[in-house]
Design a protein around this motif. Structure first.
Motif, PDB file in Angstrom:
ATOM      1  N   UNK A 127       2.753  22.743  16.330  1.00 16.38           N
ATOM      2  CA  UNK A 127       2.517  23.935  15.481  1.00 16.38           C
ATOM      3  C   UNK A 127       2.255  25.227  16.411  1.00 16.38           C
ATOM      4  N   UNK A 187      12.317  22.929  13.784  1.00 16.18           N
ATOM      5  CA  UNK A 187      11.301  21.850  13.399  1.00 16.18           C
ATOM      6  C   UNK A 187      11.737  20.889  12.436  1.00 16.18           C
ATOM      7  N   UNK A 220      10.051  17.891   9.944  1.00 18.19           N
ATOM      8  CA  UNK A 220       8.629  17.370   9.595  1.00 18.19           C
ATOM      9  C   UNK A 220       8.750  15.781   9.213  1.00 18.19           C
ATOM     10  N   UNK A 234       7.571  14.149   6.536  1.00 18.36           N
ATOM     11  CA  UNK A 234       8.058  13.517   5.334  1.00 18.36           C
ATOM     12  C   UNK A 234       9.138  14.328   4.276  1.00 18.36           C
ATOM     13  N   UNK A 261       8.847  15.891   0.756  1.00 15.12           N
ATOM     14  CA  UNK A 261       7.959  17.045   0.521  1.00 15.12           C
ATOM     15  C   UNK A 261       8.402  18.154   1.146  1.00 15.12           C
ATOM     16  N   UNK A 262       9.389  18.097   2.279  1.00 15.34           N
ATOM     17  CA  UNK A 262       9.921  19.152   2.933  1.00 15.34           C
ATOM     18  C   UNK A 262      10.723  20.152   2.229  1.00 15.34           C
ATOM     19  N   UNK A 263      11.494  19.878   0.998  1.00 16.14           N
ATOM     20  CA  UNK A 263      12.464  20.464   0.718  1.00 16.14           C
ATOM     21  C   UNK A 263      11.966  21.139  -0.669  1.00 16.14           C
ATOM     22  N   UNK A 299      17.067  17.755   6.278  1.00 15.96           N
ATOM     23  CA  UNK A 299      16.026  18.723   7.010  1.00 15.96           C
ATOM     24  C   UNK A 299      16.479  18.704   8.613  1.00 15.96           C
ATOM     25  N   UNK A 326      17.069  22.165  10.388  1.00 18.94           N
ATOM     26  CA  UNK A 326      16.251  22.509  11.726  1.00 18.94           C
ATOM     27  C   UNK A 326      17.304  23.175  12.707  1.00 18.94           C
TER      28      UNK A 326
END
Ligand SMILES: Nc1ncnc2c1ncn2[C@@H]1O[C@H](COP(=O)(O)OP(=O)(O)O)[C@@H](O)[C@H]1O
Ligand code: SF4
Ligand SMILES: [Mg+2]
Lengths: 326, 328
Positions: free
Chosen positions: B53, B95, B97, B99, B102-104, B165, B169
């Motif tokens: 982060x 980046x 992540x 999960x 829950x990322x979208x 995802x 990225x």
């Protein structure tokens, strides 16, 4: 989608029948309708005759079926007080109540949503804290007090706005009268709508704030930041849209309560709506009006609920699928 | 020597809480060369995610970068104004992540999310961006991308969502990708595919990767170098073969020992006793000393600094002693 609508319609009819049953039960158990019609000196024979002619000796089920059948044709009987059809009495007052409720709901949304968004995004600013404090007052002050305060300040002291009535109204068609088309009608709407919408406005503001804070903590907002989207796109494109999904539901349901709770505001502002009519009916045990009002409010709730469900499915793609599957 | 893509020097990250200032990252330094995969391992809470982060500029209050430097291709990025840092996120650093479920954003199609990201960073028309999005989806292995691009996230499986995802990225061709436990939330059967995909796509593009994972097997197969983190510090960092096969730092020894080898030699399976200290109670000296079998007097007083040793950096007094002995 069609199956979903049909299922919801069947449920709605069930709810309405249940309310109709309660409304009808009032006739049976609150006073004797015959007393409302004949004079005190009427002989027992006369009473019996009226009983028979009103069908009051028929079995309960038959009477209930007859009541529902008539209600479905918008026939709710004759008011005891006014000796006029209930449908006509309610119809005359409905536009006043619906216009007031509509303006109140718009006020609650148009003011509540931006305030909620602002207090969520600028949590530590003094303005956000002020909004929070004001919303506490709005939630805790009773409606009639807000109304009286507004009248005192803006009508009595400052003399800017009228303190009662609808102002000049314009008739549209046979059924509708509107206050939207005249200056005095619009001015007359301001104080009552703020009074009626205040509670919902603060409720929406707090709901939007809480939801927005919740959404801003989610992974997809974090990922949206990691993708380098602009702050505006994240706050308004991603966060606000997700916030509005639950807000739609609550607001829709609140619209029903706005109409139902218009009674108090209408009384304070002597607003010629259905709520005032209902209160008079309660005072005079005018059962046909009370029953019809109850059914009407139930009907509005059911329709609004149905509309909210459909709207919800339009906004949230996850539901569209489950709705399609149902 | 080529300039590293990412260069972190003496990074410190703190969280200001009611109970005081917690030092989540305390003096971390590492480089990632172009095209290199740096694996980052360590128990949960070691500071792997916070390091990621910090690099991508997403430390939010009450957290703050309290010291050190982060350079991207030599340019300082840890003190950039927010808007300048935003332009780097997604464009130069991607980046991924943990999960994908829950990322979208559930309310937008994957195409909308891809096109939005592409157009935020690249001067393309909506049509061109959509074309590029379809190509990317094909590249990450989504079947029938022309059709699937208009699907919502919930219409994809976990593995497929993680592919989306990854496409997000990589959509602006970043120089560095941070993958924070990209397979932890996935079904075991698709984990290897996702790792292979990340590795292949980044290798093709020459993208450097910071790969955070619990899975030492993945590290052994995928990473070029590995950093072992403990209590917000790097215990040992070096080429993956050396660190995995012959770890020097006692914590790394314990961690590598915790991987059962293929032949099932049970004797390699040593457990490190105790657990990592909470941030509010990091012991003085070497943070590992209460758990270290080989700790000696100096360990509880002096904090070991990283020493060059057998082509790697180790923060442990044992090797300092060895140096001292050898010198004498
Ligand atoms: N927002 C926060 N507030 C306080 N402490 C935090 C916060 N985020 C992370 N930490 C702490 O920082 C330390 C490192 O966390 P993290 O980087 O997530 O560990 P991991 O190596 O498992 O990814 C942990 O002790 C965690 O409790
Ligand atoms: S410095 Fe001391 S306590 Fe820390 S790992 Fe080395 S030997 Fe163990
Ligand atoms: Mg983590």
């Amino acid at each position: 989608m069609l199956a979903f609508i049909i299922r919801r319609l069947v449920q709605s009819i069930g709810v309405l029948l249940a309310v109709a049953f309660i409304a009808f039960a009032m006739f049976r158990f609150v006073g004797d309708p015959v007393n409302q019609i004949v004079s005190i000196e009427a002989s027992p024979e006369e009473r019996a005759q009226i009983r028979e002619s009103l069908g009051l000796n028929d079995p309960f089920v038959v009477q209930f079926a007859r009541y529902v059948g008539r209600a479905a044709q918008l026939d709710f009987g004759i008011s005891y007080q006014f000796r006029q059809p209930v449908t006509k009495l309610l119809g005359e007052r409905m536009p006043a109540t619906l216009e007031l409720a509509f303006v109140s709901a718009v006020f609650a949304l148009v003011v509540g949503i931006p305030m909620g968004v602002y207090t969520a995004l600028r949590r530590d600013s003094w303005l956000a804290k002020l909004f929070q404090a004001v919303s506490l007052v709005g939630v805790s002050l009773p409606t009639f007090l807000i109304g009286i305060l507004l009248i005192y300040v803006f009508a009595v002291t400052l003399g800017w706005l009228p303190s009662f009535g609808r102002g000049e109204v314009v008739r549209i068609g046979d059924w509708w009268t509107t206050g939207f088309l005249t200056a005095s009608g619009l001015r007359a709407l301001i104080l009552p709508s703020i009074t009626l919408g205040m509670f919902q406005m603060t409720l929406i503001m707090r709901l939007v704030r809480a939801e927005m804070l919740e959404v801003l903590r989610t992974d997809y907002i974090k990922f949206a930041r990691a993708r380098g989207l602009t702050r505006r796109a994240i706050n308004f494109g991603h966060a606000l849209k997700n916030t509005l999904v639950p807000v739609i539901t609550i607001t829709g349901l609140q619209l029903g309560s706005i109409i139902a709770f218009a009674i108090i505001t209408e009384t304070v502002f002597q607003w010629p709506g259905m709520g005032v009519l209902f209160l008079q009916a309660v005072q005079n045990v005018d059962i046909p009006i009370m029953a019809a009002y109850l059914l009407l409010i139930a009907f509005l709730f059911v329709v609004i609920n149905l509309a909210v469900d459909l709207l919800y499915a339009v906004v949230d793609p996850r539901l569209k699928v489950s709705v399609r599957a149902a | 020597m080529t300039q590293p893509v990412l260069s972190v020097r003496d990074l410190k990250v703190e969280f200001v809480t009611r109970r005081g200032v917690l030092k989540a990252i305390d003096g971390v330094s590492f480089d990632i060369a172009p095209g290199e995969v740096l694996g980052v391992v360590g128990e949960s809470g070691a500071g792997k995610s916070v390091t990621g982060s910090a690099v991508i500029g997403l430390i939010e209050p009450p957290g703050r970068i309290a010291g050190g430097e982060i350079r991207l291709k030599g340019e300082r990025i840890d003190n950039l104004p927010p808007e300048a840092m935003r332009r780097i996120r997604g464009k130069r650093i991607g980046m991924i992540f943990q999960d994908p479920l829950t990322s979208l954003n559930p309310l937008y199609t994957v195409g909308e999310q891809l096109v939005e990201t592409i157009r935020t960073h690249l001067p393309l028309s909506a049509g061109q961006a959509r074309r590029r999005a379809i190509d990317l989806l094909a590249e990450v292995g989504i079947p029938a991308p022309e059709r699937r691009i208009d699907g919502y996230p919930h219409e994809f499986s976990g593995g497929m969502r993680q592919r989306v995802v990854i496409a997000l990225a990589l959509c602006a061709e970043p120089e560095l990708v941070i993958a924070d436990e990209p397979t932890t939330a996935l079904d075991v059967s698709v984990q290897a595919q996702i790792i292979t995909l990340i590795k292949r796509l980044c290798a093709e593009r020459g993208t450097a990767v910071m790969l955070v994972t619990h899975d030492m097997g993945v590290i052994a197969e995928t990473a070029d170098r590995v950093a072992v983190m403990y209590s917000g510090r790097i215990a040992e960092i070096g080429p993956v073969r050396d660190v995995v096969k012959r770890p020097l730092h006692p914590y790394a020894v314990g961690l590598m020992g915790a991987i059962p080898s293929l032949e099932g030699q049970a004797d390699r399976l040593v457990q490190i006793r105790g657990s990592m200290p909470r941030l509010s109670a990091i012991p003085p000296g070497c943070a590992f000393h209460p758990r270290c079998e080989r700790a000696f007097a100096r360990c509880s007083v002096d904090r070991p600094s990283p020493l060059d040793r057998d082509g790697r950096k180790v923060a442990c007094h044992l090797y300092d002693e060895a140096q001292a002995e050898a010198a004498s």
